[in-house]
Enzyme design. Structure first.
Site, PDB file in Angstrom:
ATOM      1  N   LYS A   1     -12.525   0.736  13.504  1.00  0.00           N
ATOM      2  CA  LYS A   1     -11.495  -0.301  13.666  1.00  0.00           C
ATOM      3  C   LYS A   1     -10.117   0.293  13.363  1.00  0.00           C
ATOM      4  O   LYS A   1     -10.012   1.398  12.817  1.00  0.00           O
ATOM      5  CB  LYS A   1     -11.802  -1.480  12.746  1.00  0.00           C
ATOM      6  CG  LYS A   1     -11.791  -1.137  11.264  1.00  0.00           C
ATOM      7  CD  LYS A   1     -12.313  -2.285  10.413  1.00  0.00           C
ATOM      8  CE  LYS A   1     -12.281  -1.929   8.943  1.00  0.00           C
ATOM      9  NZ  LYS A   1     -12.915  -2.965   8.119  1.00  0.00           N
TER      10      LYS A   1
ATOM     11  N   ARG B   1     -14.357 -14.436   2.287  1.00  0.00           N
ATOM     12  CA  ARG B   1     -13.459 -14.190   3.412  1.00  0.00           C
ATOM     13  C   ARG B   1     -14.200 -14.721   4.633  1.00  0.00           C
ATOM     14  O   ARG B   1     -14.037 -15.864   4.987  1.00  0.00           O
ATOM     15  CB  ARG B   1     -13.141 -12.690   3.489  1.00  0.00           C
ATOM     16  CG  ARG B   1     -11.799 -12.362   4.028  1.00  0.00           C
ATOM     17  CD  ARG B   1     -11.507 -10.881   3.985  1.00  0.00           C
ATOM     18  NE  ARG B   1     -12.570 -10.040   4.520  1.00  0.00           N
ATOM     19  CZ  ARG B   1     -12.530  -8.725   4.635  1.00  0.00           C
ATOM     20  NH1 ARG B   1     -11.469  -8.067   4.213  1.00  0.00           N
ATOM     21  NH2 ARG B   1     -13.530  -8.043   5.136  1.00  0.00           N
TER      22      ARG B   1
ATOM     23  N   TYR C   1      19.385   8.387  -1.254  1.00  0.00           N
ATOM     24  CA  TYR C   1      19.885   7.023  -1.377  1.00  0.00           C
ATOM     25  C   TYR C   1      19.879   6.565  -2.835  1.00  0.00           C
ATOM     26  O   TYR C   1      18.892   6.736  -3.546  1.00  0.00           O
ATOM     27  CB  TYR C   1      19.024   6.060  -0.547  1.00  0.00           C
ATOM     28  CG  TYR C   1      19.307   6.155   0.940  1.00  0.00           C
ATOM     29  CD1 TYR C   1      20.566   5.857   1.455  1.00  0.00           C
ATOM     30  CD2 TYR C   1      18.315   6.561   1.819  1.00  0.00           C
ATOM     31  CE1 TYR C   1      20.833   5.955   2.813  1.00  0.00           C
ATOM     32  CE2 TYR C   1      18.557   6.657   3.185  1.00  0.00           C
ATOM     33  CZ  TYR C   1      19.834   6.351   3.667  1.00  0.00           C
ATOM     34  OH  TYR C   1      20.087   6.457   5.015  1.00  0.00           O
TER      35      TYR C   1
HETATM   36  C1  LIG Z   1     -13.828  -2.200   7.357  1.00  0.00           C
HETATM   37  C2  LIG Z   1     -15.198  -2.682   7.094  1.00  0.00           C
HETATM   38  C3  LIG Z   1     -16.203  -1.787   6.723  1.00  0.00           C
HETATM   39  C4  LIG Z   1     -15.945  -0.335   6.447  1.00  0.00           C
HETATM   40  O1  LIG Z   1     -15.401  -0.174   5.165  1.00  0.00           O
HETATM   41  P1  LIG Z   1     -15.175   1.290   4.571  1.00  0.00           P
HETATM   42  O2  LIG Z   1     -14.749   1.083   3.177  1.00  0.00           O
HETATM   43  O3  LIG Z   1     -14.085   1.905   5.378  1.00  0.00           O
HETATM   44  O4  LIG Z   1     -16.449   2.000   4.728  1.00  0.00           O
HETATM   45  C5  LIG Z   1     -17.480  -2.286   6.591  1.00  0.00           C
HETATM   46  N1  LIG Z   1     -17.748  -3.592   6.799  1.00  0.00           N
HETATM   47  C6  LIG Z   1     -16.800  -4.474   7.134  1.00  0.00           C
HETATM   48  C7  LIG Z   1     -17.172  -5.902   7.339  1.00  0.00           C
HETATM   49  C8  LIG Z   1     -15.491  -4.066   7.281  1.00  0.00           C
HETATM   50  O5  LIG Z   1     -14.560  -4.954   7.616  1.00  0.00           O
END
Ligand SMILES: *Cc1c(COP(=O)(O)O)cnc(C)c1O
Length: 362
Positions: free
Chosen positions: A35, A132, A257
């Site tokens: 993702k 969630r 800055y």
């Molecule tokens: C992003 C995600 C993962 C992967 O998590 P990592 O910590 O990158 O391994 C697994 N499951 C869900 C539902 C996620 O949203």
């Protein structure tokens, strides 16, 4: 100014990391989580590198599933956020994407989905404490039964949950989530998928039939104080630029800055061509390590949009054009992230379009 900010993606490291994740998670199968443009490494690039070995890919958006199918990937692709509308389901049928079912509102869409458009594989998301996405544990059994009875559903119905704090290996929350999941799904048929990367490292009880590893594929850890390398993974991204100026400054002069850094003595301050306009975090604190020719030159002053400034006192032979490494080889991105008050995923996801991406086989 000719900018030379380069993110090198190490294809060999990606392959090594998938093999390492598989070895740690075995006998569970590995869903390669790609993702967010493969955590900023490039979706098509990463999928191409892992295609021969990945048993499944996982994405957060149908559009990413479309990109993977367009690139010719034929394995299972699980959309971790599920359909948001009935037309999403039609698209998932067309693209043969696994759907995550996490909410009551989705059930009537599935019941009405036309099996003639193609079968659908689904996973039920059970909320065991993250709060969630997911059905309450006590709903899992009924939802499972109703999905199995729907004509559009193909084969088994998978069972999934997600951990809120699996990187806390001593914490009680994950043990509680595992127990709730077991209880909610006891006796139900179908593959189980519980673990993210940190759970693969710290919660062997939670392996199930599939693990969903993202971070580890890229060599990234979210375990406090530990880098991916500490667990046998290799960084898949190295971020580098060049030294574009070296300024001899007198004791008491201030840099950048708001003049937040004052030279404690006469010293050389290096200027490197990278800033928050490239994705280097503006929140990186003074003292954050940066490598010049492989040696540490700490960040001084504020990160600006295009440039950063470095204390060159430990690198007296630094020259214009020398290589500056922000993270990757020799400098864990986890260290930089900690110094910027965030996690490594946030940094690799944050590369902007100004960064040139290249690949190497290492
Ligand atoms: C992003 C995600 C993962 C992967 O998590 P990592 O910590 O990158 O391994 C697994 N499951 C869900 C539902 C996620 O949203």
């Amino acid at each position: 100014m000719s900018r030379t900010t380069v993110a090198t993606i190490h294809l060999g490291a990606l392959r090594h990391n998938l093999a390492r994740a598989r070895a740690l998670a075995g006998p569970a199968k590995v869903m390669a989580v790609v993702k967010a443009d493969a955590y900023g490494h490039g979706l098509e690039r990463v999928a191409r590198a892992l295609d021969a070995e990945a048993e499944a890919f996982a994405v957060a958006a149908i559009a990413d599933g479309l990109r993977l199918r367009a690139a010719g990937h034929r394995q299972r692709i699980v959309v971790l956020s599920g359909p948001d509308t009935p037309s999403d389901l039609v698209e998932m049928q067309r693209l043969r994407l696994d759907a995550l079912i996490h909410h009551e509102a989705q059930l009537p869409w599935l019941a009405k989905a036309d099996p003639a458009r193609g079968p659908l594989r689904v996973w039920i998301k059970v909320d065991t404490g993250m709060h969630r996405l997911g059905f309450p544990p006590e709903r899992a059994r009924e939802v499972h039964a109703s999905l199995l009875a729907m004509p559009v559903i193909e084969g088994e119905v998978g069972l999934m949950t997600h951990f809120a704090s699996s990187e806390e290996f001593q914490g009680r929350d994950t043990a509680l989530q595992i127990a709730r999941f077991r209880e909610a799904t006891k006796g139900l048929e179908g593959p189980r998928a519980l673990s993210n990367s940190a759970a693969v490292l710290g919660w062997p009880d939670a392996r199930g039939d599939w693990v969903r590893t993202g971070g580890l594929l890229y060599g990234l850890s979210v375990v406090e104080g530990r880098s991916g390398a500490d667990f046998g993974f290799r960084p898949a991204m190295s971020l580098a630029t060049r030294l574009v100026a070296i300024n001899r400054l007198a004791k008491g002069e201030r840099v950048g800055y708001n003049g937040t850094y004052e030279c404690p003595e006469d010293m050389d301050v290096g200027v490197a061509a990278i800033g928050y306009g490239d994705g280097y975090p503006r929140s990186a604190a003074a003292g954050t390590p940066v490598l010049v020719n492989g040696r540490v030159a700490p960040l001084v002053g504020r990160v600006s949009m295009d440039l950063i400034t470095l204390d060159l006192r430990a690198v007296p032979d630094a020259r214009l054009g020398d290589k500056v490494t922000l993270w990757g080889d020799g400098l864990p991105v986890e260290t930089v992230a900690a110094s910027a008050g965030t996690i490594s995923y946030d940094l690799t996801c944050g590369m902007t379009r100004r960064v040139l991406f290249v690949e190497d086989e290492a």
